[in-house]
Enzyme design. Sequence first.
Site, PDB file in Angstrom:
ATOM      1  N   GLY A   1      13.241 -11.424   4.915  1.00 56.40           N
ATOM      2  CA  GLY A   1      14.388 -11.130   4.681  1.00 56.40           C
ATOM      3  C   GLY A   1      15.263 -12.100   5.535  1.00 56.40           C
ATOM      4  O   GLY A   1      15.533 -12.664   5.897  1.00 56.40           O
ATOM      5  N   LEU A   2      16.442 -11.045   5.785  1.00 60.70           N
ATOM      6  CA  LEU A   2      17.357 -11.134   6.817  1.00 60.70           C
ATOM      7  C   LEU A   2      18.585 -12.821   5.848  1.00 60.70           C
ATOM      8  O   LEU A   2      17.983 -13.833   6.793  1.00 60.70           O
ATOM      9  CB  LEU A   2      17.211 -11.908   8.500  1.00 60.70           C
ATOM     10  CG  LEU A   2      16.969 -10.038   8.848  1.00 60.70           C
ATOM     11  CD1 LEU A   2      16.642 -10.654  10.268  1.00 60.70           C
ATOM     12  CD2 LEU A   2      18.508  -9.434   9.221  1.00 60.70           C
ATOM     13  N   CYS A   3      18.610 -12.735   4.450  1.00 57.09           N
ATOM     14  CA  CYS A   3      18.977 -13.961   4.459  1.00 57.09           C
ATOM     15  C   CYS A   3      20.559 -13.259   3.091  1.00 57.09           C
ATOM     16  O   CYS A   3      20.841 -14.637   2.021  1.00 57.09           O
ATOM     17  CB  CYS A   3      18.353 -14.959   3.167  1.00 57.09           C
ATOM     18  SG  CYS A   3      16.735 -13.771   2.241  1.00 57.09           S
ATOM     19  N   GLY A   4      20.921 -11.783   3.195  1.00 54.98           N
ATOM     20  CA  GLY A   4      22.011 -11.998   2.793  1.00 54.98           C
ATOM     21  C   GLY A   4      21.598 -10.853   1.183  1.00 54.98           C
ATOM     22  O   GLY A   4      20.456 -10.847   0.995  1.00 54.98           O
TER      23      GLY A   4
END
Lengths: 134, 285
Positions: free
Chosen positions: B85-88
């Site tokens: 994750g951590l990609c908008g």
Amino acid sequence: MANKINLKIVTPSRVMYDGEVSMVILRSKSGDVGILPNHQPMVTVLDYGVMKLYNEGEEIKRAAVLGGYAHISEEGVYVLTDASEWSDEIDVARAQHAKEVAEKRLASRADDIDIVRAELALKRALVRLNIKDL
Amino acid sequence: MPLLDIKRRIKSVNSTMQVTKAMNLVASSKLTRAKDNFNDIKPFFESTKNVIANVVRRVGTVNNPFLNEREIKRTAVVVITGDRGLCGGYNAAVCKCALNTLEEGEEPAVVTVGTKGRDFFKHRNIPILSSYREMSDRPSYTDAKSVGEKVAELFLKGEVDEVYLAYTKFISTISNTPEIIKLLPLDPDDFKTEADEGPETLTIYEPGEEEVLEYIVPRYINTVLYGAMVESSVCELSSRMTAMDAATDNAAEMIDTLNIQYNRARQGAITQEITEIVSGSNALE
């Protein structure tokens, strides 16, 4: 440039060659074919084998081609292959290892091995190892 | 808020900012490599498409299982997402796009590439025919081939009757969009527009037209998948870069506000102390 033909060799990861040669020999499913300039348009499926590039009658480069196909049109020869290496790029130790593993698997003839896959692996290794002599 | 708490808070936001900043840098350096890779595969993709276009155009109607339409009972979507994750909105956007198509079909099923997609469809109880992971970071042709072979097998066995591909299309570093395309059966009309008009050249097909097509079509599927995987990985990295850049900016802004709060509280405390001392000495006089 009537006596030269454009050759482009493309693998998924790179363009291996893009330039003019006077002849290229490919290993097709039905045997070796030599492509000279002004060849008739053709699409041919390639076998595992050696591809040789000639310029002015002399061999300049050879590469192991592991399947793929060639598309010959007025613009030139397009070789599309899954994997291909120049003769000086081949990892001999790795190919030797692959050959031994494949031979062992074929010799054991156990039920749980995929014979077709082992045979293909052996074929690939042999092409890589014997490129100098082919 | 007490002085010490604000200080602690600043410290924690600061360390978060360091993490997001590092992730931004990692993503941007990986992005450069992925973009190169993306440009490298274009010639392979274009020429494969070109050859098929010419074969299909010349042969007209061919008896190839990948080209034949059949009654659609089961629709499958190959969804390409990232593992992390951590990609908008990158993962969610492509999953939703796939879900929209699946809802139109009667019997949905998915093949997922990337753990985020797998979790998304598992949660929604949509059958997962096959799932792959650890491919999104640096997709190789071998990865795409194993997915492609599986998809071809499912299609040929009749387990699925049509296959779509959901991936993320790269527009620019700061912009990308989820896309869905039809993978199987192949539509000959798609290729007809690609092939150049004009007089037909007489081409030899060795060993034969059908054999060539039989060989090239599965390869085309692999190539399309590979292209989509590489393009998606470029998008994942650029999304992560943008998201982490925004996170770093937000953290910096937060630290600024907290610093003002801290200084105000400190000033207040000092003022209070002075007032206390002054009033104390006043009382003594």
